[in-house]
Motif scaffolding. Structure first.
Motif, PDB file in Angstrom:
ATOM      1  N   GLY A 245      -1.211 -22.356  20.439  1.00 36.56           N
ATOM      2  CA  GLY A 245      -0.202 -22.234  19.165  1.00 36.56           C
ATOM      3  C   GLY A 245      -0.662 -20.752  18.639  1.00 36.56           C
ATOM      4  O   GLY A 245      -1.933 -19.691  18.705  1.00 36.56           O
ATOM      5  N   ARG A 246      -0.145 -20.452  17.355  1.00 35.78           N
ATOM      6  CA  ARG A 246      -0.834 -19.081  16.570  1.00 35.78           C
ATOM      7  C   ARG A 246      -2.085 -20.098  15.821  1.00 35.78           C
ATOM      8  O   ARG A 246      -1.776 -21.166  15.676  1.00 35.78           O
ATOM      9  CB  ARG A 246       0.630 -19.147  15.682  1.00 35.78           C
ATOM     10  CG  ARG A 246       1.961 -18.562  16.269  1.00 35.78           C
ATOM     11  CD  ARG A 246       2.506 -17.883  15.791  1.00 35.78           C
ATOM     12  NE  ARG A 246       3.997 -17.659  16.120  1.00 35.78           N
ATOM     13  CZ  ARG A 246       4.943 -16.537  15.259  1.00 35.78           C
ATOM     14  NH1 ARG A 246       4.179 -16.111  14.411  1.00 35.78           N
ATOM     15  NH2 ARG A 246       5.424 -16.310  15.754  1.00 35.78           N
ATOM     16  N   PRO A 247      -2.959 -19.021  15.577  1.00 31.99           N
ATOM     17  CA  PRO A 247      -3.787 -19.256  15.208  1.00 31.99           C
ATOM     18  C   PRO A 247      -3.621 -19.613  13.230  1.00 31.99           C
ATOM     19  O   PRO A 247      -2.285 -18.858  12.316  1.00 31.99           O
ATOM     20  CB  PRO A 247      -4.623 -17.761  14.659  1.00 31.99           C
ATOM     21  CG  PRO A 247      -4.335 -16.887  14.886  1.00 31.99           C
ATOM     22  CD  PRO A 247      -2.915 -17.088  15.508  1.00 31.99           C
ATOM     23  N   ASP A 248      -4.348 -20.559  12.588  1.00 30.82           N
ATOM     24  CA  ASP A 248      -4.219 -20.509  11.145  1.00 30.82           C
ATOM     25  C   ASP A 248      -4.368 -19.284  10.133  1.00 30.82           C
ATOM     26  O   ASP A 248      -5.975 -19.034  10.615  1.00 30.82           O
ATOM     27  CB  ASP A 248      -5.293 -21.996  10.730  1.00 30.82           C
ATOM     28  CG  ASP A 248      -4.295 -22.263   9.549  1.00 30.82           C
ATOM     29  OD1 ASP A 248      -3.547 -22.531   9.123  1.00 30.82           O
ATOM     30  OD2 ASP A 248      -5.222 -23.446   8.648  1.00 30.82           O
ATOM     31  N   VAL A 249      -3.821 -18.769   9.663  1.00 29.02           N
ATOM     32  CA  VAL A 249      -3.623 -17.378   8.705  1.00 29.02           C
ATOM     33  C   VAL A 249      -4.263 -18.319   7.075  1.00 29.02           C
ATOM     34  O   VAL A 249      -3.986 -17.018   7.282  1.00 29.02           O
ATOM     35  CB  VAL A 249      -2.678 -16.592   9.082  1.00 29.02           C
ATOM     36  CG1 VAL A 249      -3.042 -16.177  10.137  1.00 29.02           C
ATOM     37  CG2 VAL A 249      -1.421 -16.976   9.129  1.00 29.02           C
ATOM     38  N   LYS A 250      -3.843 -19.688   7.001  1.00 27.36           N
ATOM     39  CA  LYS A 250      -4.139 -19.351   5.519  1.00 27.36           C
ATOM     40  C   LYS A 250      -5.308 -19.165   4.957  1.00 27.36           C
ATOM     41  O   LYS A 250      -4.543 -18.156   3.395  1.00 27.36           O
ATOM     42  CB  LYS A 250      -3.418 -20.805   5.686  1.00 27.36           C
ATOM     43  CG  LYS A 250      -4.223 -21.909   4.431  1.00 27.36           C
ATOM     44  CD  LYS A 250      -3.976 -23.271   4.432  1.00 27.36           C
ATOM     45  CE  LYS A 250      -3.779 -23.299   2.096  1.00 27.36           C
ATOM     46  NZ  LYS A 250      -5.020 -23.017   1.190  1.00 27.36           N
ATOM     47  N   ASP A 251      -6.321 -18.975   4.968  1.00 22.07           N
ATOM     48  CA  ASP A 251      -7.648 -18.671   4.179  1.00 22.07           C
ATOM     49  C   ASP A 251      -7.225 -17.034   4.726  1.00 22.07           C
ATOM     50  O   ASP A 251      -7.643 -16.642   2.935  1.00 22.07           O
ATOM     51  CB  ASP A 251      -9.289 -19.178   5.805  1.00 22.07           C
ATOM     52  CG  ASP A 251      -8.887 -20.702   5.799  1.00 22.07           C
ATOM     53  OD1 ASP A 251      -8.942 -21.365   4.149  1.00 22.07           O
ATOM     54  OD2 ASP A 251     -10.088 -20.902   6.159  1.00 22.07           O
ATOM     55  N   LYS A 252      -7.144 -16.542   5.769  1.00 21.35           N
ATOM     56  CA  LYS A 252      -6.964 -14.815   5.372  1.00 21.35           C
ATOM     57  C   LYS A 252      -5.467 -14.905   4.858  1.00 21.35           C
ATOM     58  O   LYS A 252      -5.854 -13.386   3.768  1.00 21.35           O
ATOM     59  CB  LYS A 252      -6.206 -14.301   6.918  1.00 21.35           C
ATOM     60  CG  LYS A 252      -7.888 -14.214   7.988  1.00 21.35           C
ATOM     61  CD  LYS A 252      -7.525 -13.870   9.238  1.00 21.35           C
ATOM     62  CE  LYS A 252      -8.754 -13.817  10.216  1.00 21.35           C
ATOM     63  NZ  LYS A 252      -8.074 -13.240  11.443  1.00 21.35           N
TER      64      LYS A 252
END
Length: 189
Positions: free
Chosen positions: A148-155
C-alpha cells in the motif's frame, strides 16, 4: 473487412509480437489493441471492434487467452460473434484458420471441442497466477514487507513545520520529498 485484436495485461508489456503475427493477415491500421487485464471483456478498443464488425467480417486474434481468461466470457464472445456473422480466427487454434465451403459444420464441431479445452486452460492459468500472487504477498508480509501507500505523516509534519517557519509549501514539499497534493490532502484530512 479483416480486423485484428491484440491485448497485453499491463502498460509495461509490449504488443509487438502479437502485432507482427497479426500483420500476416491484417493491415496494421485495422488492428485494435488494449493494454488491460483479460479478466473482463470490458475493454475500450475491444468494445469498439465489436461495434464496427459486421456479418462477413473476420477478426484475427493471436491466441485465445488474448480474447479472455474466463471460460464463460470466451464462450459468450464466440457466440456473440457467431450470431453476428463475424468469423473469429484464433491463430493458436489452427482449425479456426481453415476456410471450407460446405463443410462448416465439421469445423464448427471441432472448434467447439478445442474451444472448450483451450478456454479451460486459459481460465486455469489465470487462477494459478492469482494463487501464486496471493502466496507471494502472504510470504512477503511474513517477512515484514508492507504493501500500500507509504505512511507520510512524519513527512507532512516536517512540511507543516517548515511552512510555519516561513517556507513556501512548494519548496517545503520538494525538500522533504512529497507532492503538494499529498500535503494538502493530509492537511484537509
Amino acid at each position: 473487412m479483416i480486423y485484428g485484436y491484440a491485448r497485453v495485461s499491463t502498460r509495461e508489456q509490449k504488443l509487438d509480437r502479437q502485432i507482427d503475427s497479426l500483420n500476416k493477415y491484417v493491415k496494421t491500421e485495422n488492428i485494435f489493441c488494449d493494454k488491460v487485464s483479460g479478466k473482463s471483456t470490458d475493454r475500450i478498443n475491444y468494445q469498439k471492434l465489436k461495434e464496427i464488425a459486421v456479418a462477413g467480417d473476420e477478426i484475427y486474434i493471436h491466441a485465445l487467452d488474448r480474447l479472455s481468461r474466463s471460460k464463460r466470457d470466451i464462450a459468450t464472445e464466440f457466440n456473440y460473434f457467431k450470431e453476428k456473422g463475424v468469423i473469429l480466427r484464433i491463430m493458436n487454434m489452427p482449425t479456426t484458420m481453415i476456410k471450407l465451403d460446405g463443410q462448416e459444420w465439421v469445423i464448427e464441431m471441432i472448434n467447439n471441442i478445442i474451444l472448450e479445452v483451450l478456454s479451460s486452460v486459459a481460465e486455469q492459468e489465470r487462477l494459478t497466477m492469482l494463487e501464486r500472487q496471493r502466496e507471494g504477498i502472504e510470504s512477503a508480509r511474513k517477512r515484514g514487507v508492507k504493501f500500500g501507500r507509504p505512511d507520510v505523516k512524519d513527512k507532512v509534519d516536517e512540511v507543516i513545520k517548515m511552512v510555519n517557519n516561513g517556507s513556501k509549501v512548494t519548496e517545503a514539499c520538494q525538500k522533504i520529498g512529497i507532492g503538494k497534493r499529498t500535503y494538502y490532502n493530509y492537511v484537509r484530512g
